[in-house]
Enzyme design. Structure first.
Site, PDB file in Angstrom:
ATOM      1  N   HIS A 192       0.821  -1.213   0.000  1.00  0.00           N
ATOM      2  CA  HIS A 192       0.000   0.000   0.000  1.00  0.00           C
ATOM      3  C   HIS A 192       0.847   1.252   0.000  1.00  0.00           C
ATOM      4  O   HIS A 192       0.436   2.294  -0.500  1.00  0.00           O
ATOM      5  CB  HIS A 192      -1.021  -0.071   1.122  1.00  0.00           C
ATOM      6  CG  HIS A 192      -2.052  -1.100   0.800  1.00  0.00           C
ATOM      7  ND1 HIS A 192      -2.011  -2.376   1.312  1.00  0.00           N
ATOM      8  CD2 HIS A 192      -3.057  -1.074  -0.097  1.00  0.00           C
ATOM      9  CE1 HIS A 192      -2.992  -3.078   0.774  1.00  0.00           C
ATOM     10  NE2 HIS A 192      -3.642  -2.318  -0.089  1.00  0.00           N
ATOM     11  N   ARG A 299     -10.634   3.535  -2.351  1.00  0.00           N
ATOM     12  CA  ARG A 299     -10.166   2.778  -1.174  1.00  0.00           C
ATOM     13  C   ARG A 299     -10.451   3.613   0.078  1.00  0.00           C
ATOM     14  O   ARG A 299      -9.599   4.377   0.536  1.00  0.00           O
ATOM     15  CB  ARG A 299      -8.662   2.517  -1.278  1.00  0.00           C
ATOM     16  CG  ARG A 299      -8.230   1.591  -2.408  1.00  0.00           C
ATOM     17  CD  ARG A 299      -6.716   1.431  -2.392  1.00  0.00           C
ATOM     18  NE  ARG A 299      -6.259   0.278  -3.122  1.00  0.00           N
ATOM     19  CZ  ARG A 299      -5.701   0.328  -4.344  1.00  0.00           C
ATOM     20  NH1 ARG A 299      -5.549   1.464  -4.956  1.00  0.00           N
ATOM     21  NH2 ARG A 299      -5.289  -0.776  -4.930  1.00  0.00           N
ATOM     22  N   ARG A 336     -15.602   1.385  -2.186  1.00  0.00           N
ATOM     23  CA  ARG A 336     -15.307   0.083  -1.567  1.00  0.00           C
ATOM     24  C   ARG A 336     -15.360   0.248  -0.059  1.00  0.00           C
ATOM     25  O   ARG A 336     -14.785   1.191   0.483  1.00  0.00           O
ATOM     26  CB  ARG A 336     -13.924  -0.404  -2.001  1.00  0.00           C
ATOM     27  CG  ARG A 336     -13.617  -1.779  -1.436  1.00  0.00           C
ATOM     28  CD  ARG A 336     -12.307  -2.303  -1.931  1.00  0.00           C
ATOM     29  NE  ARG A 336     -11.180  -1.637  -1.275  1.00  0.00           N
ATOM     30  CZ  ARG A 336      -9.912  -1.953  -1.512  1.00  0.00           C
ATOM     31  NH1 ARG A 336      -9.620  -2.888  -2.385  1.00  0.00           N
ATOM     32  NH2 ARG A 336      -8.936  -1.337  -0.888  1.00  0.00           N
ATOM     33  N   GLU A 436     -10.547 -11.252  -5.087  1.00  0.00           N
ATOM     34  CA  GLU A 436      -9.120 -11.137  -4.794  1.00  0.00           C
ATOM     35  C   GLU A 436      -8.617 -12.303  -3.940  1.00  0.00           C
ATOM     36  O   GLU A 436      -7.481 -12.306  -3.497  1.00  0.00           O
ATOM     37  CB  GLU A 436      -8.802  -9.784  -4.156  1.00  0.00           C
ATOM     38  CG  GLU A 436      -9.710  -9.363  -3.038  1.00  0.00           C
ATOM     39  CD  GLU A 436      -9.434  -7.936  -2.541  1.00  0.00           C
ATOM     40  OE1 GLU A 436      -8.408  -7.337  -2.900  1.00  0.00           O
ATOM     41  OE2 GLU A 436     -10.249  -7.449  -1.744  1.00  0.00           O
ATOM     42  N   ASN A 459      -3.826  -7.453  -6.964  1.00  0.00           N
ATOM     43  CA  ASN A 459      -2.757  -7.285  -5.962  1.00  0.00           C
ATOM     44  C   ASN A 459      -2.839  -8.388  -4.910  1.00  0.00           C
ATOM     45  O   ASN A 459      -1.838  -9.016  -4.550  1.00  0.00           O
ATOM     46  CB  ASN A 459      -2.873  -5.930  -5.258  1.00  0.00           C
ATOM     47  CG  ASN A 459      -2.804  -4.772  -6.234  1.00  0.00           C
ATOM     48  OD1 ASN A 459      -2.299  -4.936  -7.343  1.00  0.00           O
ATOM     49  ND2 ASN A 459      -3.301  -3.626  -5.844  1.00  0.00           N
ATOM     50  N   ASP A 460      -4.065  -8.593  -4.417  1.00  0.00           N
ATOM     51  CA  ASP A 460      -4.231  -9.650  -3.412  1.00  0.00           C
ATOM     52  C   ASP A 460      -4.371 -11.021  -4.057  1.00  0.00           C
ATOM     53  O   ASP A 460      -3.907 -12.017  -3.506  1.00  0.00           O
ATOM     54  CB  ASP A 460      -5.450  -9.358  -2.524  1.00  0.00           C
ATOM     55  CG  ASP A 460      -5.092  -8.386  -1.420  1.00  0.00           C
ATOM     56  OD1 ASP A 460      -4.065  -8.627  -0.749  1.00  0.00           O
ATOM     57  OD2 ASP A 460      -5.803  -7.388  -1.238  1.00  0.00           O
ATOM     58  N   ARG A 470       2.693  -9.632  -0.638  1.00  0.00           N
ATOM     59  CA  ARG A 470       2.851  -8.533  -1.604  1.00  0.00           C
ATOM     60  C   ARG A 470       3.791  -7.445  -1.118  1.00  0.00           C
ATOM     61  O   ARG A 470       4.211  -6.592  -1.888  1.00  0.00           O
ATOM     62  CB  ARG A 470       1.463  -7.939  -1.939  1.00  0.00           C
ATOM     63  CG  ARG A 470       0.772  -7.308  -0.777  1.00  0.00           C
ATOM     64  CD  ARG A 470      -0.701  -7.057  -1.056  1.00  0.00           C
ATOM     65  NE  ARG A 470      -0.956  -5.755  -1.632  1.00  0.00           N
ATOM     66  CZ  ARG A 470      -2.175  -5.252  -1.808  1.00  0.00           C
ATOM     67  NH1 ARG A 470      -3.251  -5.949  -1.474  1.00  0.00           N
ATOM     68  NH2 ARG A 470      -2.348  -4.062  -2.318  1.00  0.00           N
ATOM     69  N   CYS A 507      -8.917  -4.150 -11.098  1.00  0.00           N
ATOM     70  CA  CYS A 507      -8.531  -2.890 -10.454  1.00  0.00           C
ATOM     71  C   CYS A 507      -7.207  -2.997  -9.717  1.00  0.00           C
ATOM     72  O   CYS A 507      -6.791  -2.047  -9.063  1.00  0.00           O
ATOM     73  CB  CYS A 507      -9.634  -2.403  -9.514  1.00  0.00           C
ATOM     74  SG  CYS A 507      -9.848  -3.460  -8.085  1.00  0.00           S
TER      75      CYS A 507
HETATM   76  C1  PEP Z   1      -6.187  -5.560  -4.979  1.00  0.00           C
HETATM   77  O1  PEP Z   1      -5.980  -6.355  -4.055  1.00  0.00           O
HETATM   78  O2  PEP Z   1      -5.826  -5.772  -6.160  1.00  0.00           O
HETATM   79  C2  PEP Z   1      -6.867  -4.283  -4.712  1.00  0.00           C
HETATM   80  C3  PEP Z   1      -7.203  -3.478  -5.684  1.00  0.00           C
HETATM   81  O3  PEP Z   1      -7.067  -3.957  -3.414  1.00  0.00           O
HETATM   82  P1  PEP Z   1      -5.919  -3.335  -2.484  1.00  0.00           P
HETATM   83  O4  PEP Z   1      -4.707  -3.096  -3.336  1.00  0.00           O
HETATM   84  O5  PEP Z   1      -6.457  -2.091  -1.900  1.00  0.00           O
HETATM   85  O6  PEP Z   1      -5.709  -4.415  -1.479  1.00  0.00           O
HETATM   86 MG    MG Z   2      -6.950  -6.029  -2.183  1.00  0.00          MG
END
Ligand code: PEP
Ligand code: MG
Length: 587
Positions: A192, A299, A336, A436, A459-460, A470, A507
């Site tokens: 993040h 977010r 979200r 995710e 991402n997750d 990550r 996303c």
């Molecule tokens: C993801 O996990 O791809 C996502 C968009 O959520 P975040 O990056 O906020 O965990």
């Molecule tokens: Mg995520």
């Protein structure tokens, strides 16, 4: 000059004086004192050294009693250094001759000693002393800085921040006028902290490995956020070259303003909708400036950045209304619900005991479902905001159908409360879920029957599919959006969504990297949500693509066996589609 390579997370070139933060985030600025203050500074230094020596002797006694004399003697050695005449003379000279502040003198002297030890003692017993020296530095600084730590937000001059790691909250409060860029030893591509850097359009490189002992505050450094490079004390020719690159990039941003008004359609006429990912309401401006078709991911947990109290329902609502107003009529805003926990903001709402695996624990929607007053408060604000624009609600980290159903049940209950209270809201608010977690991807057909849209959070999804954190640079080689297992899961979700007429987009950060644009379009995606910073470069790719070509690329990529093979293949295709495009994730 030292050139280091890490993980590129936010493009742009920055050149400036370093501000080194030690591992606890204490600032050690290069500060000079006035001639009149020198004696006072020397006295401060000596009392801090005496206090540190006293403490080290105490630790020695304590450890000797608990673990034996062998271990206690380590701290006796520390105490000796605090009282070492040569060390004291070096420190005094830095304060008296250079008029450096006591803090900076300590940091500089210790770093010089570390460099000397590492050079002379490579592979010998001297090398271990570097770690001890940092312990020593920390002990003295603790006494010098006491309660007057200078927080990052109060920087006076523009710097490049160099740190072991930065938390998302620390990054979020950096003042862009005072910080040119940052580089950290730890961190991963989609941590993040990295996402915020990109959102703030702050050049950044993470996961560089150990380098902080090679640099002092005030040294000139270069960060190249597109290539993942950090250069310490560059040679003049190299610095000149990077200055040129920085200026070219600045002038190229004008080009993107022109691109903003061009439609996001492929060369053969298929519309690919590009939405923006935002963390703060102010970023809605970046979305409109880059021609985003709406906000695909807000977010909202970033409402917690830089504060330790809960935002009230009215604060939630005010933030949402700012975004809705900025985006204007007819533009969707996907809000979200809170994704707190793991590497994001820790609040009093989390579990009381630290968890062994926070990413697998009570994070995100799991936390909201355990704290329904918190969840209801946010749902009320989202629903109230839905009376003012095209608001959609989305639940993160859903792993099972019952979990999704609980969320929808609560949403309906909150609607009932609002109806009774006579508050306006959209009773048909579109409801979506993030995909995710691999379990949700595998159950995509069942989920598709219960929601209006999916948003694939790569991402997750990558982290949970490959069991690779990550945020951890040590497993960055495993953590790849190009991994065939990840690509197959994305395809399962897109196929299911299309079959059921459910909306679907990606996303995660993957959607902001033009390298993957042909692949994602070829898999069947017609909507992507990405950091506004990356939108122009992705649009440039969309406009050069043919859907048939993209489908062929996706079909071929899905037959490959490793992430490396997929990346190499996509790089070749990229060269063919857009030969002028250079570099990794940016233009
Ligand atoms: C993801 O996990 O791809 C996502 C968009 O959520 P975040 O990056 O906020 O965990
Ligand atoms: Mg995520």
């Amino acid at each position: 000059m030292i050139t280091l390579r890490g993980i590129p997370v936010s493009p742009g070139v920055a050149i400036g004086p370093a501000l080194v933060l030690d591992s606890e985030g204490v600032r050690i600025p290069q500060r000079r004192v006035t001639p009149e203050q020198v004696e006072c500074e020397v006295t401060r230094l000596h009392s801090a050294l005496a206090a540190a020596a006293f403490e080290a002797n105490q630790t020695q006694r304590d450890i000797t009693t608990r673990l034996g004399a062998k271990y206690g003697s380590i701290f006796a050695a520390h105490a000796l250094i605090f009282e070492d005449p040569a060390f004291l003379a070096d420190l005094d000279a830095l304060v008296r001759s250079e008029r450096f502040s006591a803090e900076y003198a300590v940091s500089r002297a210790v770093r010089d000693l570390v460099k000397a030890f590492e050079k002379e003692g490579e592979g010998t017993f001297l090398a271990w002393r570097a770690a001890d020296l940092f312990d020593i530095e920390k002990r003295i600084l603790k006494h010098l800085l006491g309660g007057r730590r200078e927080p990052l937000q109060d920087l006076k001059e523009p710097v490049v921040v160099l740190a072991r790691d930065l938390t998302p909250s620390e990054t979020a409060v950096l003042d862009k006028n005072k910080v040119f860029a940052f580089a950290t030893e730890h961190g991963g591509r989609t941590s993040h902290t990295a996402i915020i850097a990109n959102a703030m359009e702050l050049p950044a490189v993470v996961g560089l490995g150990h380098f902080l002992n090679e640099v002092s505050s005030g040294d000139t450094v270069i960060v190249d956020g597109a290539e993942g490079v950090l250069i310490l004390e560059p040679e003049p020719a190299v610095e000149a070259q990077y200055r040129k690159a920085r200026d070219t990039r600045l002038s190229r941003s004008g080009y993107w303003v022109v691109e903003r008004n061009l439609p996001s359609v492929t060369a053969d006429g298929t519309a690919i909708e590009l939405l923006g990912n935002i963390e703060f309401p102010d970023e809605a401006t970046a979305c409109t400036a880059r021609g985003a078709a709406g906000v695909g991911l807000y977010r909202t947990e970033f409402l917690y950045a830089g504060r330790d109290s809960d935002p009230s329902e009215e604060e939630h609502l005010r933030a949402y209304l700012r975004v809705i107003r900025e985006m204007g009529e007819g533009q969707p805003v996907v809000i979200r619900t809170l994704d707190l926990g793991a590497d994001k903001f820790v609040t009093t709402h989390g579990p009381h005991e630290p968890e062994k695996n926070p990413s697998l624990g009570v994070r995100s929607v799991r936390l909201c479902l355990r704290d329904t007053p918190l969840f209801r408060k946010q749902l009320r604000a989202i629903l109230r905001a839905s009376a003012f624009g095209d608001v959609r609600v989305m639940f993160p980290m859903i792993s099972t159908l019952p979990e999704l159903r609980k969320c929808v049940f609560l949403l309906n209950e909150v609607m009932e409360d609002l109806r009774e209270a006579g508050e306006g809201f959209n009773p048909n608010i579109p409801v979506g879920t993030m995909i995710e977690v691999p379990s949700a991807a595998l159950m995509a057909h069942e989920f598709a029957r219960e929601v209006d849209f999916f948003s694939i959070g790569t991402n997750d999804l990558i982290q949970y599919t490959l069991a690779a954190d990550r945020t951890n640079e040590l497993v960055a080689d495993l953590y790849s959006p190009a991994d065939p297992a990840v690509l197959r899961l994305i395809k399962v979700v897109v196929d299911a969504a299309r079959m059921h007429g459910t909306g679907v987009n990606v996303c995660g950060e993957m959607s902001g990297d033009p390298l993957f644009t042909p692949l994602l379009v070829g898999i069947g995606l017609r909507q992507l949500s990405l950091a506004p910073n990356n939108l122009p470069a992705v649009k440039a790719f969309v406009r050069r693509l043919n859907v048939g070509d993209a489908e062929r690329i996706a079909a071929e990529a899905l037959t490959l066996e490793s992430a490396r093979d997929v990346i190499n293949y996509l790089l070749r295709e990229r060269k063919r589609i857009h030969p002028e495009a250079a570099g990794g994730g940016e233009e």
